[in-house]
Design a protein around this motif. Structure first.
Motif, short mmCIF file in Angstrom:
data_model
loop_
_atom_site.label_atom_id
_atom_site.label_comp_id
_atom_site.label_asym_id
_atom_site.label_seq_id
_atom_site.Cartn_x
_atom_site.Cartn_y
_atom_site.Cartn_z
N ASP A 146 -14.81 48.96 -63.03
CA ASP A 146 -13.83 49.35 -62.02
C ASP A 146 -13.11 48.11 -61.48
O ASP A 146 -13.48 46.97 -61.77
CB ASP A 146 -14.52 50.08 -60.87
CG ASP A 146 -15.15 51.40 -61.31
OD1 ASP A 146 -14.65 51.98 -62.29
OD2 ASP A 146 -16.14 51.82 -60.68
N ASP A 147 -12.09 48.36 -60.68
CA ASP A 147 -11.39 47.26 -60.01
C ASP A 147 -12.25 46.69 -58.89
O ASP A 147 -13.17 47.35 -58.39
CB ASP A 147 -10.06 47.76 -59.41
CG ASP A 147 -9.05 48.16 -60.48
OD1 ASP A 147 -9.25 47.76 -61.65
OD2 ASP A 147 -8.09 48.87 -60.15
N VAL A 148 -11.93 45.47 -58.48
CA VAL A 148 -12.68 44.81 -57.40
C VAL A 148 -12.29 45.46 -56.07
O VAL A 148 -11.11 45.45 -55.69
CB VAL A 148 -12.37 43.31 -57.35
CG1 VAL A 148 -13.26 42.64 -56.30
CG2 VAL A 148 -12.58 42.67 -58.72
N PRO A 149 -13.25 46.02 -55.32
CA PRO A 149 -12.91 46.69 -54.06
C PRO A 149 -12.54 45.69 -52.96
O PRO A 149 -12.86 44.51 -53.04
CB PRO A 149 -14.20 47.44 -53.72
CG PRO A 149 -15.29 46.68 -54.40
CD PRO A 149 -14.69 46.13 -55.66
N ASN A 169 -11.27 42.41 -68.55
CA ASN A 169 -10.28 41.74 -67.69
C ASN A 169 -10.23 42.48 -66.36
O ASN A 169 -9.31 43.25 -66.08
CB ASN A 169 -8.92 41.74 -68.38
CG ASN A 169 -7.86 40.99 -67.59
OD1 ASN A 169 -8.18 40.20 -66.72
ND2 ASN A 169 -6.61 41.26 -67.89
N VAL A 170 -11.21 42.24 -65.52
CA VAL A 170 -11.36 42.98 -64.26
C VAL A 170 -10.20 42.64 -63.32
O VAL A 170 -9.87 41.48 -63.12
CB VAL A 170 -12.70 42.65 -63.59
CG1 VAL A 170 -12.85 43.42 -62.28
CG2 VAL A 170 -13.86 42.97 -64.53
N GLN A 171 -9.61 43.67 -62.73
CA GLN A 171 -8.46 43.50 -61.84
C GLN A 171 -8.85 43.77 -60.39
O GLN A 171 -9.75 44.60 -60.12
CB GLN A 171 -7.35 44.47 -62.24
CG GLN A 171 -6.83 44.27 -63.66
CD GLN A 171 -6.19 42.91 -63.85
OE1 GLN A 171 -5.41 42.46 -63.02
NE2 GLN A 171 -6.53 42.25 -64.95
N PRO A 172 -8.19 43.12 -59.45
CA PRO A 172 -8.43 43.44 -58.04
C PRO A 172 -7.80 44.78 -57.66
O PRO A 172 -6.73 45.13 -58.17
CB PRO A 172 -7.77 42.28 -57.29
CG PRO A 172 -6.74 41.75 -58.23
CD PRO A 172 -7.26 41.98 -59.62
N ASP A 173 -8.45 45.51 -56.79
CA ASP A 173 -7.90 46.75 -56.25
C ASP A 173 -6.60 46.45 -55.52
O ASP A 173 -6.37 45.33 -55.03
CB ASP A 173 -8.92 47.37 -55.29
CG ASP A 173 -8.46 48.69 -54.70
OD1 ASP A 173 -8.72 49.73 -55.31
OD2 ASP A 173 -7.83 48.66 -53.61
N ILE A 174 -5.72 47.44 -55.43
CA ILE A 174 -4.44 47.25 -54.79
C ILE A 174 -4.58 46.81 -53.32
O ILE A 174 -3.71 46.15 -52.76
CB ILE A 174 -3.59 48.54 -54.90
CG1 ILE A 174 -2.14 48.27 -54.48
CG2 ILE A 174 -4.21 49.67 -54.08
CD1 ILE A 174 -1.20 49.42 -54.76
#
Length: 309
Positions: A146-149, A169-174
């Motif tokens: 999942d994205d980074v909370p 390729n972990v993405q940060p949460d919006i």
């Protein structure tokens, strides 16, 4: 069905990774890693806990995670290792401990492969309880994470985009407003999914960063920008925390900015997608990779910049 598919892929990954475990040398990478920096000055007793998660295959495939926990414990930092499927109990423990503390202590998560994914799920559970996470370090998480909370203050992804097993390729949460750095080791063909954590020089950098966080909390305030970088082969590898936005002045070049901020020119050029010899326009926005500076001993700031909603 999607869950079964993920489990099937993970199982295949575990079997293939066992075959690859003995392949590839990481000596080239170890030789160019810069020395770890230990905290200077008086060091107060450490508090908090580090939760370390193995990937698929447990101790067989992620035995280096036990070494990480052992090194942290020997450094005076409480650390415990778990299999990636067993994250819920430790998460509930962390919530209970944090809620019971008058002086809040850091929660730090480290995970390899599916253990990196588990670290994010752990953080998501803490978010539901309005509990912050001071740092997550993921070693080559899978592509299913999942994205980074937004309750995470710092996230560092150490991965390789060329790894079939891992390569997340972990993405940060919006809503994420913390410090984010993505270190892609794609230029090092010898770094495989199963031996990435085995690069002891890199491992020691992570441990030094955790020890510093636990003993001398970092300065979290101020502007920050996510950074993504892939060191060229043969260049010294740094484990930065995030990016610092600046504005170029008249006469500035990439090389002069690199000298001013004591960072390599290739990193500035790569992060900002400009040439290393480029002349910059006055007022041009640049992002400079940076380490978070520890606060002076004796300063007692909040352990997080996260504000629950």
């Amino acid at each position: 069905m999607a869950r079964l598919s993920r489990l099937a892929v993970a199982a295949v990954a575990a079997v293939a990774a066992l075959t690859l475990a003995s392949c590839g040398s990481v000596s080239t990478l170890e030789n160019i890693l810069t020395a770890s920096t230990e905290p200077n000055g008086p060091v107060p007793p450490a508090s908090g806990k580090v939760y370390v998660f193995r990937g698929m295959g447990g101790r067989i495939m992620s035995w280096e995670m036990d070494r990480v926990a052992d090194k942290l414990n020997k450094s005076g930092i409480a650390a415990e290792t778990y299999n990636h499927v067993n994250w819920r109990g430790p998460a509930d423990e962390a919530i209970a401990r944090y809620k019971s503390e008058l002086r809040k202590s850091p929660v730090v998560l480290v995970g390899h492969s599916a253990g990196g994914d588990a670290s994010i799920r752990f953080a998501e559970r803490l978010k539901e309880a309005n509990v912050p996470v001071s740092l997550i370090v993921a070693f080559d998480p899978t592509r299913f994470g999942d994205d980074v909370p937004p309750n995470v203050d710092r996230f560092i992804n150490i991965w390789s985009s060329t790894n079939f097993f891992g390569g997340g390729n972990v993405q940060p949460d919006i809503k994420f407003r913390g410090h984010y750095a993505s270190l892609d080791l794609r230029n090092y063909w010898e770094v495989l999914h199963v031996n990435l954590v085995k690069v002891h020089g890199l491992q020691d950098k992570v441990i030094a960063k955790i020890v510093q966080l636990m003993t001398l909390p970092p300065q979290l305030e101020g502007a920050t920008v996510p950074i993504r970088y892939a060191p060229p082969r043969g260049e010294a590898i740094e484990l930065w925390d995030s990016g610092l936005p600046i504005r170029a002045e008249a006469g500035d070049t990439v090389r002069s900015i690199a000298q001013k901020y004591a960072v390599p020119a290739w990193a500035i050029a790569q992060i900002n997608r400009v040439g290393t010899g480029a002349t910059l326009q006055p007022g041009q926005r640049l992002v400079i990779p940076r380490h978070l500076d520890p606060l002076a001993p004796g300063v007692n700031p909040p352990v997080t910049s996260y504000v629950s909603r």
